[in-house]
Design an enzyme around this catalytic site. Sequence first.
Site, PDB file in Angstrom:
ATOM      1  N   SER A 109       0.823  -1.201   0.000  1.00 42.85           N
ATOM      2  CA  SER A 109       0.000   0.000   0.000  1.00 42.85           C
ATOM      3  C   SER A 109       0.861   1.256   0.000  1.00 42.85           C
ATOM      4  O   SER A 109       1.966   1.267   0.536  1.00 42.85           O
ATOM      5  CB  SER A 109      -0.886  -0.023   1.253  1.00 42.85           C
ATOM      6  OG  SER A 109      -1.514   1.220   1.439  1.00 42.85           O
ATOM      7  N   THR A 158      -5.953   2.777  -6.858  1.00 39.39           N
ATOM      8  CA  THR A 158      -7.227   2.646  -6.136  1.00 39.39           C
ATOM      9  C   THR A 158      -8.128   3.819  -6.499  1.00 39.39           C
ATOM     10  O   THR A 158      -7.740   4.973  -6.343  1.00 39.39           O
ATOM     11  CB  THR A 158      -6.964   2.594  -4.618  1.00 39.39           C
ATOM     12  OG1 THR A 158      -6.182   1.435  -4.355  1.00 39.39           O
ATOM     13  CG2 THR A 158      -8.262   2.519  -3.829  1.00 39.39           C
ATOM     14  N   LYS A 254      -8.328  -0.495  -9.119  1.00 40.84           N
ATOM     15  CA  LYS A 254      -8.953  -1.235  -8.016  1.00 40.84           C
ATOM     16  C   LYS A 254     -10.115  -0.412  -7.481  1.00 40.84           C
ATOM     17  O   LYS A 254      -9.931   0.724  -7.044  1.00 40.84           O
ATOM     18  CB  LYS A 254      -7.923  -1.463  -6.898  1.00 40.84           C
ATOM     19  CG  LYS A 254      -8.482  -2.061  -5.623  1.00 40.84           C
ATOM     20  CD  LYS A 254      -7.367  -2.422  -4.674  1.00 40.84           C
ATOM     21  CE  LYS A 254      -7.870  -3.026  -3.393  1.00 40.84           C
ATOM     22  NZ  LYS A 254      -8.437  -2.046  -2.455  1.00 40.84           N
ATOM     23  N   HIS A 278     -13.713  -1.974  -1.518  1.00 43.07           N
ATOM     24  CA  HIS A 278     -12.760  -1.647  -0.453  1.00 43.07           C
ATOM     25  C   HIS A 278     -13.155  -2.318   0.871  1.00 43.07           C
ATOM     26  O   HIS A 278     -13.053  -1.741   1.947  1.00 43.07           O
ATOM     27  CB  HIS A 278     -12.708  -0.126  -0.277  1.00 43.07           C
ATOM     28  CG  HIS A 278     -11.354   0.437   0.048  1.00 43.07           C
ATOM     29  ND1 HIS A 278     -10.601   1.129  -0.843  1.00 43.07           N
ATOM     30  CD2 HIS A 278     -10.632   0.427   1.204  1.00 43.07           C
ATOM     31  CE1 HIS A 278      -9.473   1.534  -0.267  1.00 43.07           C
ATOM     32  NE2 HIS A 278      -9.459   1.113   0.980  1.00 43.07           N
TER      33      HIS A 278
HETATM   34  C1  LIG Z   1      -7.424  -2.525   7.505  1.00 39.21           C
HETATM   35  C2  LIG Z   1      -7.557  -2.372   6.030  1.00 39.21           C
HETATM   36  C3  LIG Z   1      -6.729  -1.476   5.345  1.00 39.21           C
HETATM   37  C4  LIG Z   1      -6.835  -1.337   3.958  1.00 39.21           C
HETATM   38  N1  LIG Z   1      -5.976  -0.493   3.310  1.00 39.21           N
HETATM   39  C5  LIG Z   1      -6.065  -0.357   1.959  1.00 39.21           C
HETATM   40  C6  LIG Z   1      -5.157   0.500   1.254  1.00 39.21           C
HETATM   41  O1  LIG Z   1      -4.264   1.119   1.835  1.00 39.21           O
HETATM   42  N2  LIG Z   1      -5.321   0.614  -0.090  1.00 39.21           N
HETATM   43  C7  LIG Z   1      -6.289  -0.073  -0.772  1.00 39.21           C
HETATM   44  O2  LIG Z   1      -6.412   0.074  -1.985  1.00 39.21           O
HETATM   45  N3  LIG Z   1      -7.143  -0.915  -0.129  1.00 39.21           N
HETATM   46  C8  LIG Z   1      -7.049  -1.065   1.208  1.00 39.21           C
HETATM   47  N4  LIG Z   1      -7.912  -1.916   1.854  1.00 39.21           N
HETATM   48  C9  LIG Z   1      -8.885  -2.707   1.073  1.00 39.21           C
HETATM   49  C10 LIG Z   1      -8.312  -4.071   0.675  1.00 39.21           C
HETATM   50  O3  LIG Z   1      -7.272  -3.960  -0.257  1.00 39.21           O
HETATM   51  C11 LIG Z   1      -9.394  -4.977   0.066  1.00 39.21           C
HETATM   52  O4  LIG Z   1      -9.997  -4.308  -1.010  1.00 39.21           O
HETATM   53  C12 LIG Z   1     -10.462  -5.381   1.079  1.00 39.21           C
HETATM   54  O5  LIG Z   1      -9.909  -5.581   2.358  1.00 39.21           O
HETATM   55  C13 LIG Z   1     -11.176  -6.656   0.621  1.00 39.21           C
HETATM   56  O6  LIG Z   1     -12.178  -7.022   1.511  1.00 39.21           O
HETATM   57  P1  LIG Z   1     -12.010  -8.144   2.652  1.00 39.21           P
HETATM   58  O7  LIG Z   1     -11.257  -7.487   3.786  1.00 39.21           O
HETATM   59  O8  LIG Z   1     -13.404  -8.485   2.998  1.00 39.21           O
HETATM   60  O9  LIG Z   1     -11.225  -9.280   2.039  1.00 39.21           O
HETATM   61  C14 LIG Z   1      -7.813  -2.070   3.246  1.00 39.21           C
HETATM   62  C15 LIG Z   1      -8.642  -2.965   3.935  1.00 39.21           C
HETATM   63  C16 LIG Z   1      -8.527  -3.136   5.308  1.00 39.21           C
HETATM   64  C17 LIG Z   1      -9.414  -4.110   6.007  1.00 39.21           C
END
Ligand SMILES: Cc1cc2nc3c(=O)[nH]c(=O)nc-3n(C[C@H](O)[C@H](O)[C@H](O)COP(=O)(O)O)c2cc1C
Length: 381
Positions: A109, A158, A254, A278
């Site tokens: 990230s 993203t 994304k 997300h």
């Molecule tokens: C704690 C946390 C931090 C995240 N940080 C980012 C990030 O910095 N950039 C991003 O594109 N997605 C981020 N996401 C989204 C994840 O990449 C992903 O799309 C998402 O967690 C998928 O859903 P799931 O947790 O149900 O598997 C984050 C998700 C969580 C839970």
Amino acid sequence: MRLSDCYNFHDFRELARRRLPSPIFNYIDGAADDEITYRQNAASFERCDLVPNILRGVETVDLSTTVMGQKLAIPVYCSPTALQRLFHYQGERAVAAAASKYGTMFGVSSLGTVGLEELRRTYSTPQVYQFYFHKDRGLNKAMMDRAKTAGVKIMMLTVDSITGGNRERDLRTGFAIPFKLTLGGMLQFAIKPQWAVNYLIHESFKLPQLEQHVDMSGGAMSIGRYFTEMLDPSMNWDDVAEMVQFWDGQFCLKGVMSAADARRAAEIGCTGIVLSNHGGRQLDGSRAAFDQLAEVMDAVGDRIDVMMDGGVQRGTHVLKALSLGAKAVGIGRFYLFPLAAAGQAGVERALGLMRAELERGMKLMGCTSLSQLSPENVRFR
Ligand SMILES: Cc1cc2nc3c(=O)[nH]c(=O)nc-3n(C[C@H](O)[C@H](O)[C@H](O)COP(=O)(O)O)c2cc1C
């Protein structure tokens, strides 16, 4: 409860809940508004049934897939997530090591806590760099140049975070970087001293992807301010088309959800898209990516690689998404809770269980390679 007691997502979540100060647990576990989308993400897989075939000779199963030019040993990758060293001191290092062991790719990230160069030098499986679009176009190019020099293969922009989601759990605990905890939030840290000791004795907290480019002196730039002051809410298709050209390699968006946007992504030269909301952390009420998959596959499935994430907790969830045409499936909390619960050993156990479930699921479906999965293998209720 120990790591060896964890057999599924819910077990890891529970172990993480016990080990983390609650503001951090709630940062991972929480989502936007009423968290409807978060719940729908997991529920979407339950509205779809698998239709297996029998008597097909399934002694050995090949779980490999090729997505965006990268050969992966399993069709599941670790989606980029922020702040991993807050969850466990090993952070991104643990996730990258576990992903390498299982031959799959991992995302780093923009808000990662270990530098993409170090991770690239140390681990060999494909690395995705997750990127946000800044007002300063020079900064965008500098960050892409840096990623290219480091050897990053896939750029992932993203596009669902043009403004921050309303995460009420974080508002209640005061979770922010730098910490601005409420009194209740502070108390929660005080009653988890093991976490605090680990946090304090290991390398200090950093955001290496940003600190070279963004003034974070004195911790003054909170992540909230980074989003409001530095990211560009006017970003449009022309801007992204320019980025795609500049990167001149594997580039995916994304957070695409509509078929029209998926077509547009293909038109401007993206080589992949990730259907994602997300993890329910941005637009509450947004549809689950899995529910959108068939429609988007119809629109662009023959032109670009389609991936999806959100709510994936089982090997059978992955098989359902692959049956509808996804090339690979991203996981977020599925590896974050194990990371928080037990560092690298936790993520390895989670990926190991996932691989075993995929292999068992494939055999029970009567398939020996992922290309044998098709929409014929699923029915919606
Ligand atoms: C704690 C946390 C931090 C995240 N940080 C980012 C990030 O910095 N950039 C991003 O594109 N997605 C981020 N996401 C989204 C994840 O990449 C992903 O799309 C998402 O967690 C998928 O859903 P799931 O947790 O149900 O598997 C984050 C998700 C969580 C839970």
